[in-house]
Design a protein around this motif. Structure first.
Motif, PDB file in Angstrom:
ATOM      1  N   GLU A   1       2.895  -2.842  -3.916  1.00 54.27           N
ATOM      2  CA  GLU A   1       4.277  -2.705  -3.451  1.00 54.27           C
ATOM      3  C   GLU A   1       4.393  -2.145  -2.047  1.00 54.27           C
ATOM      4  OE1 GLU A   1       6.180  -0.463  -6.521  1.00 54.27           O
ATOM      5  OE2 GLU A   1       6.603  -2.263  -7.704  1.00 54.27           O
ATOM      6  N   ILE A   2       3.258  -1.814  -1.403  1.00 48.83           N
ATOM      7  CA  ILE A   2       3.271  -1.430  -0.003  1.00 48.83           C
ATOM      8  C   ILE A   2       2.092  -2.109   0.677  1.00 48.83           C
ATOM      9  CG2 ILE A   2       2.131   0.753  -0.653  1.00 48.83           C
ATOM     10  CD1 ILE A   2       3.269   1.953   1.954  1.00 48.83           C
TER      11      ILE A   2
ATOM     12  N   LEU B   1       7.721  -2.805   2.168  1.00 53.70           N
ATOM     13  CA  LEU B   1       7.933  -1.950   1.006  1.00 53.70           C
ATOM     14  C   LEU B   1       8.738  -2.719  -0.030  1.00 53.70           C
ATOM     15  CD1 LEU B   1       8.941   1.208   3.047  1.00 53.70           C
ATOM     16  CD2 LEU B   1       6.738   0.828   1.932  1.00 53.70           C
TER      17      LEU B   1
ATOM     18  N   SER C   1       9.603  -1.727  -3.420  1.00 58.71           N
ATOM     19  CA  SER C   1      10.013  -1.002  -4.622  1.00 58.71           C
ATOM     20  C   SER C   1      11.320  -0.281  -4.349  1.00 58.71           C
ATOM     21  CB  SER C   1       8.947   0.006  -5.041  1.00 58.71           C
ATOM     22  OG  SER C   1       8.903   1.100  -4.135  1.00 58.71           O
TER      23      SER C   1
ATOM     24  N   GLU D   1      12.078   2.765  -5.062  1.00 59.94           N
ATOM     25  CA  GLU D   1      11.788   4.110  -4.574  1.00 59.94           C
ATOM     26  C   GLU D   1      11.510   4.094  -3.067  1.00 59.94           C
ATOM     27  OE1 GLU D   1      11.043   3.541  -8.754  1.00 59.94           O
ATOM     28  OE2 GLU D   1      10.043   2.610  -7.024  1.00 59.94           O
ATOM     29  N   ALA D   2      10.741   3.094  -2.623  1.00 61.11           N
ATOM     30  CA  ALA D   2      10.416   2.992  -1.209  1.00 61.11           C
ATOM     31  C   ALA D   2      11.658   2.672  -0.376  1.00 61.11           C
ATOM     32  CB  ALA D   2       9.345   1.919  -1.000  1.00 61.11           C
TER      33      ALA D   2
ATOM     34  N   PHE E   1      13.561   5.794   0.013  1.00 63.28           N
ATOM     35  CA  PHE E   1      12.849   6.690   0.925  1.00 63.28           C
ATOM     36  C   PHE E   1      13.193   6.365   2.378  1.00 63.28           C
ATOM     37  CE2 PHE E   1       9.108   7.597   3.593  1.00 63.28           C
ATOM     38  CZ  PHE E   1       8.884   8.936   3.303  1.00 63.28           C
ATOM     39  N   VAL E   2      13.174   5.067   2.724  1.00 57.85           N
ATOM     40  CA  VAL E   2      13.390   4.641   4.109  1.00 57.85           C
ATOM     41  C   VAL E   2      14.872   4.635   4.481  1.00 57.85           C
ATOM     42  CG1 VAL E   2      13.189   2.677   5.689  1.00 57.85           C
ATOM     43  CG2 VAL E   2      11.258   3.314   4.239  1.00 57.85           C
TER      44      VAL E   2
ATOM     45  N   TYR F   1       3.683   7.958   3.227  1.00 60.92           N
ATOM     46  CA  TYR F   1       4.385   7.584   2.001  1.00 60.92           C
ATOM     47  C   TYR F   1       3.358   7.159   0.963  1.00 60.92           C
ATOM     48  CZ  TYR F   1       7.341   5.170  -1.340  1.00 60.92           C
ATOM     49  OH  TYR F   1       7.963   4.786  -2.501  1.00 60.92           O
ATOM     50  N   LYS F   2       3.335   7.883  -0.126  1.00 58.27           N
ATOM     51  CA  LYS F   2       2.423   7.613  -1.246  1.00 58.27           C
ATOM     52  C   LYS F   2       0.968   7.487  -0.781  1.00 58.27           C
ATOM     53  CE  LYS F   2       5.539   5.812  -4.751  1.00 58.27           C
ATOM     54  NZ  LYS F   2       5.775   4.771  -5.764  1.00 58.27           N
TER      55      LYS F   2
ATOM     56  N   PRO G   1      11.973  -2.770   4.133  1.00 60.28           N
ATOM     57  CA  PRO G   1      12.262  -2.827   2.701  1.00 60.28           C
ATOM     58  C   PRO G   1      12.596  -4.259   2.306  1.00 60.28           C
ATOM     59  CG  PRO G   1      13.440  -1.017   3.754  1.00 60.28           C
ATOM     60  CD  PRO G   1      12.886  -1.875   4.858  1.00 60.28           C
TER      61      PRO G   1
END
Length: 471
Positions: free
Chosen positions: A70-71, A84, A86, A88-89, A92-93, A362-363, A375
Motif C-alpha cells: 500500500e506504499i 499511498l 490506504s 490511513e495513509a 496522514f497526508v 511513515y510506517k 494518495p
C-alpha cells in the motif's frame, strides 16, 4: 613518546565512548535510518509515465499495489513520487500531517489558472480564500440557485432532443460551465458570458498540452487567451465595484472581503480564483454526469427505480408546472445513491498531488523532502476490503455509510473540493429532468474508457435523445 592509559581510565573511557556513539546515532534524524518504499523508477527522466498513460490507471496502480503493497515509489510526469493506497495513509497526508505536505502543480498550469488561485496555497491566504469560496458555494448559498440551475438544465436537454447524435461529455461540459457562471457571477450579461466561454475554452485546450511558448502552439494560445480573460474579468469587477452591490455570489464575496488588517483582495487575486473555480467546476462534474447517464442506460431496472422516484416528485409539482425546490432535492435517496456510486466507481479524481516540505517518515519508510506524494483515491475506492465486488455498479452499497477515508470523491482535509454541494445539486436537478422527460440511446461502442485527462466513456459517450411523449 609512548602513551599508556591506566586500566581504570580504559574501564571508564570505553563505556563512555560507546554511550556517546549510541546517543549520537540516536540523535540523528529518524528519517536518515528509514528506507525508501519499494517500487521501480522506470527510465531516466520519463520514469514510468508511458506505462501510466498507455493503459487504464486502474491496472497500472493496482498492479503496483499488488506487487509492492500500500506504499510504493515510482517516477511519473517528471517527478519522483510516493504512492499511498490506504485510508490511513490518505488521512496522514491530507488531514493529520497536512502541514508537512503542500499542494503542488506544474508552473505551466499555475500560469494558466493564476498563481493566486486558492488550491496553489497553504497558510493564512489559503484559509481566507477557502472560507470565501466555501461560503459562496455552501448549501445555504446555493439553495437559492435551484430555479436558475433548473432553467439551465431544461434548456440544455431541449437542445439535445431530436434524435441527432450528441457527444454527451461535451454537452455536459457546456451545462456545467453555465452552472459555474451562475454560481460565480449570478446573472451575467450574455456578451460577457460568451467572451468568457470562448477564451476559457482556449485556456482549457492548452492546459494539458506541452508547455512551449512557440507561437501557434495550444499552450501559447492559452496564455494569450488567459490575458484576455483577465481583461474581461477586470471589466466585470469594475462594474460591480461601481454598483457597490452586496450580492452573495462568489464575485460578491471576493469583492467585499477584508482581512484582519482591513485589506481587500487585488483584481488579480479575484480573477485567479474565479478562473480556478471555473476550472474545478467544469470537467470533473461533466465527467461524473456522463457516467451517470451511461450507468442508468446500462441498468434498465435501476433506471426505472430512479424514474419512479423522480416522477413522484414531478407529480407533486403538477407534472413539472412548478419548479423544483431545495427541499425536494434533499429527498431523492435513490438518485443520490446513484450519484455516490458513480463517484466511487468512476473515481474521476484518481489521485491528488502533494509535495513533502520536509523529510517525513511513515510506517518505517522515508518520504524525502521535495518528493511528490499521491494518495490514490481510485485504489481505495476499488478495494474489495472496503467495497464488496468493487467493479459492480451497486448504489445500494451506500445504504450503509462507508468507513472513514474509504470514500473521498472530493478529496479530504483543508484542500477538499469546496464546490462539492453545488456539483451534487446540479447532478440531481439534471437527472430529475432527464429521466422524467427524456429517453436516450447510446450510439456505437457501449464500453471503453478514454482519459482526457479525466476518465470518460469512449468517444464522450455518443448518444441520441428524444423527448418522452406525454402519456
Amino acid at each position: 613518546m609512548e602513551i599508556v592509559f591506566p586500566l581504570y581510565v580504559l574501564i571508564i573511557f570505553f563505556p563512555s565512548l560507546l554511550l556517546y556513539i549510541f546517543l549520537r546515532k540516536n540523535r540523528r534524524s529518524p528519517h536518515k535510518r528509514a528506507k525508501l518504499p519499494p517500487g521501480s523508477m522506470g527510465w531516466p527522466y520519463i520514469g514510468e509515465t508511458l506505462q501510466l498513460y498507455s493503459q487504464d490507471p486502474n491496472v497500472f496502480f493496482a498492479t503496483k499495489q499488488r506487487r509492492y503493497g500500500e506504499i510504493f515509489k515510482t517516477h511519473i510526469l517528471g517527478c519522483r513520487c510516493v504512492m499511498l493506497a490506504s485510508p490511513e495513509a490518505a488521512r496522514f497526508v491530507l488531514v493529520n500531517q497536512a502541514h508537512l505536505f503542500k499542494p503542488t502543480y506544474p508552473k505551466s498550469k499555475e500560469n494558466l489558472l493564476g498563481p493566486s488561485a486558492l488550491f496553489f496555497h497553504q497558510g493564512k491566504y489559503h484559509i481566507r480564500l477557502r472560507k470565501l469560496v466555501q461560503g459562496s458555494l455552501s448549501p445555504e448559498a446555493i439553495r437559492n440557485l435551484v430555479g436558475d440551475i433548473e432553467a439551465v438544465a431544461v434548456s440544455a436537454l431541449d437542445s439535445w432532443a431530436g434524435g441527432q447524435v450528441i457527444d454527451t461529455f461535451q454537452a455536459m461540459k457546456k451545462f456545467s460551465f453555465e452552472v459555474g457562471i451562475l454560481a460565480i457571477f449570478g446573472h451575467l450579461e450574455a456578451h460577457y458570458r460568451e467572451e468568457l466561454k470562448k477564451n476559457y475554452s482556449i485556456v482549457e485546450k492548452g492546459y494539458n498540452s506541452f508547455p512551449t511558448k512557440i507561437p501557434g502552439t495550444p499552450y501559447k494560445k492559452a496564455l494569450s487567451a488567459r490575458k484576455r480573460l483577465s481583461k474581461i474579468l477586470s471589466k466585470i469587477i469594475g462594474e460591480r465595484k461601481e454598483k457597490r452591490s452586496n450580492e452573495k455570489d462568489l464575485v460578491g464575496c471576493l469583492l467585499n472581503s477584508r482581512d484582519d488588517k482591513g485589506e481587500i483582495l487585488t483584481e488579480d487575486q479575484i480573477a485567479d480564483n474565479i478562473i480556478g473555480v471555473l476550472f474545478a467546476a467544469q470537467d470533473t462534474t461533466a465527467s461524473v454526469m456522463t457516467w451517470i447517464l451511461k450507468y442508468l442506460h446500462d441498468d434498465p431496472k435501476l433506471l426505472e427505480a430512479v424514474k419512479a422516484e423522480q416522477k413522484a416528485t414531478s407529480q407533486s409539482n403538477e407534472e413539472g408546472n412548478h419548479p423544483l425546490t431545495w427541499t425536494q432535492t434533499r429527498k431523492m435517496p435513490i438518485t443520490y445513491k446513484v450519484i455516490l456510486e458513480s463517484l466511487r466507481i468512476a473515481s474521476i479524481i484518481s489521485f491528488t498531488f502533494r509535495e513533502a516540505v520536509a523529510d517525513v517518515e511513515y510506517k518505517g519508510y522515508l518520504i524525502p523532502k521535495g518528493w511528490k506524494v499521491m494518495p490514490l483515491f481510485r485504489n481505495i475506492h476499488h478495494n474489495p476490503e472496503f467495497f464488496n465486488n468493487p467493479q459492480k455498479f451497486d448504489p445500494s452499497r451506500f445504504d450503509i455509510v462507508p468507513k472513514p477515508y474509504t470514500f473521498m470523491p472530493f478529496g479530504s482535509g483543508v484542500h477538499a473540493c469546496p464546490g462539492n454541494e453545488l456539483a451534487k445539486l446540479e447532478m440531481l436537478i439534471l437527472t430529475h429532468h432527464l429521466v422524467t422527460k427524456f429517453r436516450w440511446e447510446v450510439v456505437g461502442s457501449k464500453s471503453g474508457i478514454q482519459y482526457s485527462p479525466f476518465p470518460v466513456p469512449l468517444g464522450g459517450l455518443p448518444a441520441k435523445f428524444w423527448r418522452e411523449s406525454a402519456p
